[in-house]
Motif scaffolding. Structure first.
Motif, mmCIF file in Angstrom:
data_model
loop_
_atom_site.group_PDB
_atom_site.id
_atom_site.type_symbol
_atom_site.label_atom_id
_atom_site.label_comp_id
_atom_site.label_asym_id
_atom_site.label_seq_id
_atom_site.Cartn_x
_atom_site.Cartn_y
_atom_site.Cartn_z
ATOM 1 N N UNK A 158 -14.815 -7.875 -14.883
ATOM 2 C CA UNK A 158 -14.626 -6.674 -15.707
ATOM 3 C C UNK A 158 -15.514 -5.541 -15.194
ATOM 4 N N UNK A 159 -16.718 -5.880 -14.786
ATOM 5 C CA UNK A 159 -17.644 -4.869 -14.270
ATOM 6 C C UNK A 159 -17.131 -4.254 -12.971
ATOM 7 N N UNK A 160 -16.451 -5.025 -12.138
ATOM 8 C CA UNK A 160 -15.923 -4.463 -10.893
ATOM 9 C C UNK A 160 -14.643 -3.666 -11.122
ATOM 10 N N UNK A 161 -13.875 -4.034 -12.127
ATOM 11 C CA UNK A 161 -12.599 -3.343 -12.350
ATOM 12 C C UNK A 161 -12.778 -1.950 -12.957
ATOM 13 N N UNK A 162 -13.820 -1.739 -13.706
ATOM 14 C CA UNK A 162 -14.045 -0.420 -14.313
ATOM 15 C C UNK A 162 -14.151 0.669 -13.238
ATOM 16 N N UNK A 163 -15.003 0.519 -12.215
ATOM 17 C CA UNK A 163 -15.039 1.572 -11.182
ATOM 18 C C UNK A 163 -13.749 1.678 -10.377
ATOM 19 N N UNK A 164 -13.055 0.566 -10.161
ATOM 20 C CA UNK A 164 -11.788 0.629 -9.426
ATOM 21 C C UNK A 164 -10.773 1.455 -10.218
ATOM 22 N N UNK B 182 -4.171 -6.039 -15.155
ATOM 23 C CA UNK B 182 -4.253 -7.458 -15.549
ATOM 24 C C UNK B 182 -5.544 -8.137 -15.093
ATOM 25 N N UNK B 183 -6.115 -7.639 -13.993
ATOM 26 C CA UNK B 183 -7.359 -8.225 -13.483
ATOM 27 C C UNK B 183 -8.574 -7.760 -14.283
ATOM 28 N N UNK B 184 -8.358 -6.863 -15.213
ATOM 29 C CA UNK B 184 -9.369 -6.512 -16.217
ATOM 30 C C UNK B 184 -9.030 -7.190 -17.540
ATOM 31 N N UNK B 185 -7.761 -7.109 -17.939
ATOM 32 C CA UNK B 185 -7.360 -7.611 -19.254
ATOM 33 C C UNK B 185 -7.472 -9.130 -19.393
ATOM 34 N N UNK B 186 -7.054 -9.869 -18.375
ATOM 35 C CA UNK B 186 -7.139 -11.341 -18.468
ATOM 36 C C UNK B 186 -8.602 -11.789 -18.508
ATOM 37 N N UNK C 44 0.826 -1.210 0.000
ATOM 38 C CA UNK C 44 0.000 0.000 0.000
ATOM 39 C C UNK C 44 0.859 1.259 0.000
ATOM 40 N N UNK C 45 1.934 1.239 0.756
ATOM 41 C CA UNK C 45 2.822 2.400 0.814
ATOM 42 C C UNK C 45 3.637 2.540 -0.469
ATOM 43 N N UNK C 46 4.176 1.438 -0.941
ATOM 44 C CA UNK C 46 5.045 1.464 -2.123
ATOM 45 C C UNK C 46 4.284 1.868 -3.387
ATOM 46 N N UNK C 47 3.070 1.369 -3.519
ATOM 47 C CA UNK C 47 2.304 1.612 -4.744
ATOM 48 C C UNK C 47 1.162 2.603 -4.545
ATOM 49 N N UNK C 48 1.117 3.232 -3.402
ATOM 50 C CA UNK C 48 0.127 4.269 -3.086
ATOM 51 C C UNK C 48 -1.302 3.752 -3.321
ATOM 52 N N UNK C 49 -1.609 2.633 -2.658
ATOM 53 C CA UNK C 49 -2.929 2.015 -2.789
ATOM 54 C C UNK C 49 -3.628 2.014 -1.430
ATOM 55 N N UNK C 50 -4.259 3.135 -1.068
ATOM 56 C CA UNK C 50 -4.915 3.201 0.241
ATOM 57 C C UNK C 50 -6.181 2.350 0.322
ATOM 58 N N UNK D 279 0.323 11.759 -11.935
ATOM 59 C CA UNK D 279 -0.112 10.873 -13.026
ATOM 60 C C UNK D 279 0.723 9.590 -13.049
ATOM 61 N N UNK D 280 1.987 9.713 -12.796
ATOM 62 C CA UNK D 280 2.865 8.537 -12.790
ATOM 63 C C UNK D 280 2.424 7.545 -11.724
ATOM 64 N N UNK D 281 2.134 8.038 -10.520
ATOM 65 C CA UNK D 281 1.682 7.157 -9.438
ATOM 66 C C UNK D 281 0.327 6.518 -9.774
ATOM 67 N N UNK D 282 -0.556 7.279 -10.395
ATOM 68 C CA UNK D 282 -1.871 6.742 -10.778
ATOM 69 C C UNK D 282 -1.711 5.640 -11.820
ATOM 70 N N UNK D 283 -0.889 5.888 -12.829
ATOM 71 C CA UNK D 283 -0.722 4.888 -13.888
ATOM 72 C C UNK D 283 0.027 3.651 -13.387
ATOM 73 N N UNK D 284 0.910 3.833 -12.432
ATOM 74 C CA UNK D 284 1.575 2.678 -11.830
ATOM 75 C C UNK D 284 0.541 1.806 -11.113
ATOM 76 N N UNK D 285 -0.340 2.435 -10.351
ATOM 77 C CA UNK D 285 -1.371 1.677 -9.653
ATOM 78 C C UNK D 285 -2.356 1.046 -10.637
ATOM 79 N N UNK D 286 -2.701 1.760 -11.687
ATOM 80 C CA UNK D 286 -3.554 1.184 -12.740
ATOM 81 C C UNK D 286 -2.884 -0.057 -13.326
ATOM 82 N N UNK D 287 -1.567 0.009 -13.514
ATOM 83 C CA UNK D 287 -0.863 -1.141 -14.105
ATOM 84 C C UNK D 287 -0.901 -2.364 -13.190
ATOM 85 N N UNK D 288 -1.061 -2.165 -11.885
ATOM 86 C CA UNK D 288 -1.179 -3.294 -10.950
ATOM 87 C C UNK D 288 -2.559 -3.938 -11.093
ATOM 88 N N UNK D 289 -3.589 -3.114 -11.238
ATOM 89 C CA UNK D 289 -4.957 -3.624 -11.338
ATOM 90 C C UNK D 289 -5.339 -4.061 -12.756
#
Length: 177
Positions: free
Chosen positions: A104-110, A142-146, A47-53, A130-140
């Motif tokens: 997919x429906x749950x990942x869109x609002x996240x 795959x749970x939309x793309x797969x 949570x601290x490293x990837x700014x995911x509160x 923006x960099x921190x936001x896109x880094x966190x988006x990149x973590x989530x």
């Protein structure tokens, strides 16, 4: 060959989801004393490293998604892992379609929350740049793309779609008689 590669990807996705859900994600719902300190520390580090509160102080809507993960998705993970490891299990088609559309429906609002919410800096800082936001988006992401890839595979693959075509053909034949 390409379908088998996708099945192996789906196997690893579902097999890896079991420990992630049990050891990490469910910490958002269960009391802290349920988990040993090293797992709580791992979640805090993440949570601290990837700014995911959202994982440390989850909003109610996020908790509802984790609840769905625990109750609806978790029982499906070992079944799906088995089906995709074995390969060619056409009986997994309908449950996989339900799973993939649900996730997919749950990942869109996240993802929208990550990109557009103005996160506080305390007590658990969220992404500010923006960099921190896109880094966190990149973590989530795959749970939309797969799941989207899974959905497309179930809908478009002749191997997985042939069972439903055969069923609808025989249904039409019965109506004609």
């Amino acid at each position: 060959m390409a379908l088998r590669v996708l099945e192996i990807i789906f196997f690893f996705y579902f097999a890896s989801h079991i420990p992630i859900t049990l050891l990490i994600d469910l910490q958002a719902l269960l009391p802290g004393h349920v988990y040993p300190q090293p797992l709580r520390d791992l979640l805090s580090w993440y949570a601290e490293e990837f700014k995911d509160p959202m994982v440390l102080d989850p909003p109610h809507w996020f908790k509802s998604f984790v609840f769905c993960e625990a109750v609806l998705q978790m029982p499906f993970f070992p079944i799906a892992a088995y089906a995709f490891l074995k390969g060619g299990c056409t009986w997994i088609r309908t449950p996989a379609i339900l799973y993939s559309t649900h996730v997919a429906t749950t990942l869109i609002p996240i993802l929208a929350h990550i990109l557009f919410h103005q996160f506080p800096t305390k007590p658990h800082p969220g992404p500010q740049t923006d960099r921190e936001r896109w880094l966190l988006v990149s973590i989530y992401a795959p749970y939309l793309l797969v799941p989207l890839l899974l959905l497309l595979t179930m809908l478009l693959s002749s191997k997985y779609n042939s069972a439903s075509k055969a069923g609808s053909t025989s249904g039409k034949a019965k109506k004609k008689n």
